[in-house]
Scaffold this motif. Sequence first.
Motif, PDB file in Angstrom:
ATOM      1  N   GLY A 202       0.920  -1.344   0.277  1.00 52.32           N
ATOM      2  CA  GLY A 202      -0.267   0.462  -0.099  1.00 52.32           C
ATOM      3  C   GLY A 202       1.071   0.705   0.233  1.00 52.32           C
ATOM      4  O   GLY A 202       1.711   1.021   0.140  1.00 52.32           O
ATOM      5  N   SER A 203      -0.029   2.279  -0.270  1.00 52.19           N
ATOM      6  CA  SER A 203       0.869   3.236   0.067  1.00 52.19           C
ATOM      7  C   SER A 203      -0.224   4.691   0.741  1.00 52.19           C
ATOM      8  O   SER A 203      -1.592   4.399   0.602  1.00 52.19           O
ATOM      9  CB  SER A 203       0.689   4.292  -1.120  1.00 52.19           C
ATOM     10  N   VAL A 204      -0.229   5.400   1.356  1.00 56.74           N
ATOM     11  CA  VAL A 204      -0.932   6.403   1.936  1.00 56.74           C
ATOM     12  C   VAL A 204      -0.588   8.108   1.285  1.00 56.74           C
ATOM     13  O   VAL A 204       0.652   8.537   0.918  1.00 56.74           O
ATOM     14  CB  VAL A 204      -0.645   6.898   3.209  1.00 56.74           C
ATOM     15  N   GLN A 205      -1.634   8.667   0.634  1.00 56.30           N
ATOM     16  CA  GLN A 205      -2.190  10.093   0.974  1.00 56.30           C
ATOM     17  C   GLN A 205      -1.756  10.982   2.041  1.00 56.30           C
ATOM     18  O   GLN A 205      -2.759  11.143   2.693  1.00 56.30           O
ATOM     19  CB  GLN A 205      -2.287  10.087  -0.006  1.00 56.30           C
ATOM     20  N   LEU A 206       0.013  11.046   2.444  1.00 56.10           N
ATOM     21  CA  LEU A 206      -0.228  12.456   3.287  1.00 56.10           C
ATOM     22  C   LEU A 206      -0.905  14.578   3.762  1.00 56.10           C
ATOM     23  O   LEU A 206      -1.260  14.221   2.744  1.00 56.10           O
ATOM     24  CB  LEU A 206       0.712  12.700   3.848  1.00 56.10           C
ATOM     25  N   SER A 207      -1.858  14.433   4.365  1.00 55.53           N
ATOM     26  CA  SER A 207      -2.342  15.674   3.955  1.00 55.53           C
ATOM     27  C   SER A 207      -1.116  16.586   3.770  1.00 55.53           C
ATOM     28  O   SER A 207      -1.891  18.093   3.762  1.00 55.53           O
ATOM     29  CB  SER A 207      -2.882  16.083   5.811  1.00 55.53           C
ATOM     30  N   ASP A 208      -0.162  16.791   4.009  1.00 54.65           N
ATOM     31  CA  ASP A 208       1.316  17.195   3.756  1.00 54.65           C
ATOM     32  C   ASP A 208       1.221  17.822   1.877  1.00 54.65           C
ATOM     33  O   ASP A 208       2.293  17.927   1.659  1.00 54.65           O
ATOM     34  CB  ASP A 208       2.035  17.086   4.355  1.00 54.65           C
ATOM     35  N   GLY A 209       0.661  16.396   1.309  1.00 56.10           N
ATOM     36  CA  GLY A 209       0.842  16.747  -0.108  1.00 56.10           C
ATOM     37  C   GLY A 209       1.705  15.529   0.113  1.00 56.10           C
ATOM     38  O   GLY A 209       2.014  15.288  -1.093  1.00 56.10           O
ATOM     39  N   LYS A 210       3.181  14.458   0.854  1.00 63.40           N
ATOM     40  CA  LYS A 210       3.648  13.564  -0.018  1.00 63.40           C
ATOM     41  C   LYS A 210       2.675  12.153   0.510  1.00 63.40           C
ATOM     42  O   LYS A 210       1.707  12.352   0.850  1.00 63.40           O
ATOM     43  CB  LYS A 210       4.421  13.722   1.353  1.00 63.40           C
ATOM     44  N   LEU A 211       3.956  11.155  -0.620  1.00 62.79           N
ATOM     45  CA  LEU A 211       3.270  10.208   0.148  1.00 62.79           C
ATOM     46  C   LEU A 211       4.001   9.547   0.560  1.00 62.79           C
ATOM     47  O   LEU A 211       5.126   9.120   0.796  1.00 62.79           O
ATOM     48  CB  LEU A 211       3.493   9.204  -2.067  1.00 62.79           C
ATOM     49  N   LYS A 250      -2.001   2.307  -5.947  1.00 62.97           N
ATOM     50  CA  LYS A 250      -2.325   3.973  -6.389  1.00 62.97           C
ATOM     51  C   LYS A 250      -3.276   4.618  -4.615  1.00 62.97           C
ATOM     52  O   LYS A 250      -4.028   4.106  -4.432  1.00 62.97           O
ATOM     53  CB  LYS A 250      -2.870   4.985  -7.146  1.00 62.97           C
ATOM     54  N   ALA A 251      -2.409   5.769  -3.988  1.00 61.29           N
ATOM     55  CA  ALA A 251      -3.070   6.346  -2.581  1.00 61.29           C
ATOM     56  C   ALA A 251      -4.071   8.256  -3.484  1.00 61.29           C
ATOM     57  O   ALA A 251      -3.572   8.493  -3.658  1.00 61.29           O
ATOM     58  CB  ALA A 251      -1.834   7.211  -1.619  1.00 61.29           C
ATOM     59  N   THR A 252      -5.094   8.088  -2.227  1.00 58.98           N
ATOM     60  CA  THR A 252      -5.846   9.305  -2.783  1.00 58.98           C
ATOM     61  C   THR A 252      -6.541   9.823  -1.303  1.00 58.98           C
ATOM     62  O   THR A 252      -6.767  10.706  -1.643  1.00 58.98           O
ATOM     63  CB  THR A 252      -7.412   8.423  -3.119  1.00 58.98           C
ATOM     64  N   GLY A 253      -5.658   8.525   0.274  1.00 55.03           N
ATOM     65  CA  GLY A 253      -5.552   9.851   1.350  1.00 55.03           C
ATOM     66  C   GLY A 253      -7.460   9.358   1.724  1.00 55.03           C
ATOM     67  O   GLY A 253      -7.515  10.066   3.013  1.00 55.03           O
ATOM     68  N   ASP A 254      -7.994   8.765   1.259  1.00 54.67           N
ATOM     69  CA  ASP A 254      -9.249   8.413   1.172  1.00 54.67           C
ATOM     70  C   ASP A 254      -9.377   6.504   1.843  1.00 54.67           C
ATOM     71  O   ASP A 254      -9.250   6.238   0.740  1.00 54.67           O
ATOM     72  CB  ASP A 254     -10.449   8.208  -0.139  1.00 54.67           C
ATOM     73  N   GLU A 255      -9.173   6.192   2.970  1.00 51.08           N
ATOM     74  CA  GLU A 255      -9.332   4.710   3.392  1.00 51.08           C
ATOM     75  C   GLU A 255      -8.210   4.445   2.838  1.00 51.08           C
ATOM     76  O   GLU A 255      -8.504   2.660   1.569  1.00 51.08           O
ATOM     77  CB  GLU A 255     -10.433   3.910   2.984  1.00 51.08           C
ATOM     78  N   ASP A 256      -6.964   4.485   2.599  1.00 53.67           N
ATOM     79  CA  ASP A 256      -5.877   4.019   2.034  1.00 53.67           C
ATOM     80  C   ASP A 256      -5.621   2.611   2.917  1.00 53.67           C
ATOM     81  O   ASP A 256      -4.789   2.133   2.256  1.00 53.67           O
ATOM     82  CB  ASP A 256      -4.515   4.698   1.930  1.00 53.67           C
ATOM     83  N   PHE A 257      -5.564   3.188   3.439  1.00 48.85           N
ATOM     84  CA  PHE A 257      -5.261   1.451   4.757  1.00 48.85           C
ATOM     85  C   PHE A 257      -6.454   0.155   4.503  1.00 48.85           C
ATOM     86  O   PHE A 257      -5.032  -0.766   4.211  1.00 48.85           O
ATOM     87  CB  PHE A 257      -6.148   1.934   6.477  1.00 48.85           C
ATOM     88  N   LYS A 258      -6.774   0.333   3.283  1.00 47.54           N
ATOM     89  CA  LYS A 258      -7.523  -0.799   2.644  1.00 47.54           C
ATOM     90  C   LYS A 258      -6.559  -1.696   1.671  1.00 47.54           C
ATOM     91  O   LYS A 258      -7.041  -2.677   1.284  1.00 47.54           O
ATOM     92  CB  LYS A 258      -8.989  -0.721   2.273  1.00 47.54           C
ATOM     93  N   GLN A 259      -6.057  -0.802   1.025  1.00 43.74           N
ATOM     94  CA  GLN A 259      -4.727  -1.111   0.347  1.00 43.74           C
ATOM     95  C   GLN A 259      -3.868  -2.698   0.889  1.00 43.74           C
ATOM     96  O   GLN A 259      -3.324  -2.887  -0.196  1.00 43.74           O
ATOM     97  CB  GLN A 259      -4.450  -0.395   0.072  1.00 43.74           C
ATOM     98  N   ARG A 260      -3.629  -2.369   2.234  1.00 43.89           N
ATOM     99  CA  ARG A 260      -2.619  -2.529   2.700  1.00 43.89           C
ATOM    100  C   ARG A 260      -3.057  -4.194   3.209  1.00 43.89           C
ATOM    101  O   ARG A 260      -4.046  -4.127   3.775  1.00 43.89           O
ATOM    102  CB  ARG A 260      -2.356  -2.287   4.141  1.00 43.89           C
TER     103      ARG A 260
END
Length: 268
Positions: A202-211, A250-260
Amino acid sequence: MRSPVNTRTLVIVFGAITPAFAAPPASHVNLVGCPVIRDTSTVPCWLVRHEGELYYLGIQTDISSPWFPPYQGHKILVEGVVSGEPRICGGIVLKPVNTSTLPEMDPSCNEFLPATPEYEVPFAPRGPGPSKRNLAYAAPATPPRPVQPEEPKPPFKQREFTIPYEFDAPFVTGRTSRVMQQAVMYARQIDAHHIEVTGFRGSVQLSDGKLFVEKDGIARQRAEQVGQLLHEVGVATDKLVVNWIEKPAKATGDEDFKQRRVTMTVKP
């Protein structure tokens, strides 16, 4: 099936942070920070600091809770939604919230706030510390009789079972092993001829715009460990296929935890 990885190996270097081009939805808070414990007159509560603000995660509780506290001495990945509810323990309430304890030690993550009258947990189900009374999320005094699941009837259907993971966590835990148990039970009930295990990274879109990306090889580690565990509980090698997808989702910042995750597809 490929040979399993060494389940005792601890990988210290975790996910890399790389630039990205989109931020999560405005209501979402995805961050990496140090957990904070605030004591109260009932149970401690857990918070996280981020950009000068405190966010509330949950209370100190037992394994029966859907949210389980992280560890001090480690940073945590927080993926939550601002609920709009009144603050708890001085923190903005994230609900739902998903937290992952990152594997690398960080001695700076040791903040403990003493109990003060203005911060209480009004819904605390029990006092702090070990207790011989009810657990934090104990069942009613007279629990209902458990409902036995119905035996599947032909024609049998293909079913998929999903094991969730914390960020960069390669192995099944006691809290998630029940999913694998359900898959094995179903496979035995229908005399399945094929179980396909697939590991994902997985990957996570952080609130500061980083991946924030999970480490290389994590998908393979997850898949191979699940495959080994299935083999150890009696799933024949010729009925088991283990594979993985190494490219991060691909991360969107919305429920990225489901990718893991690892999926187990049970086929009749």
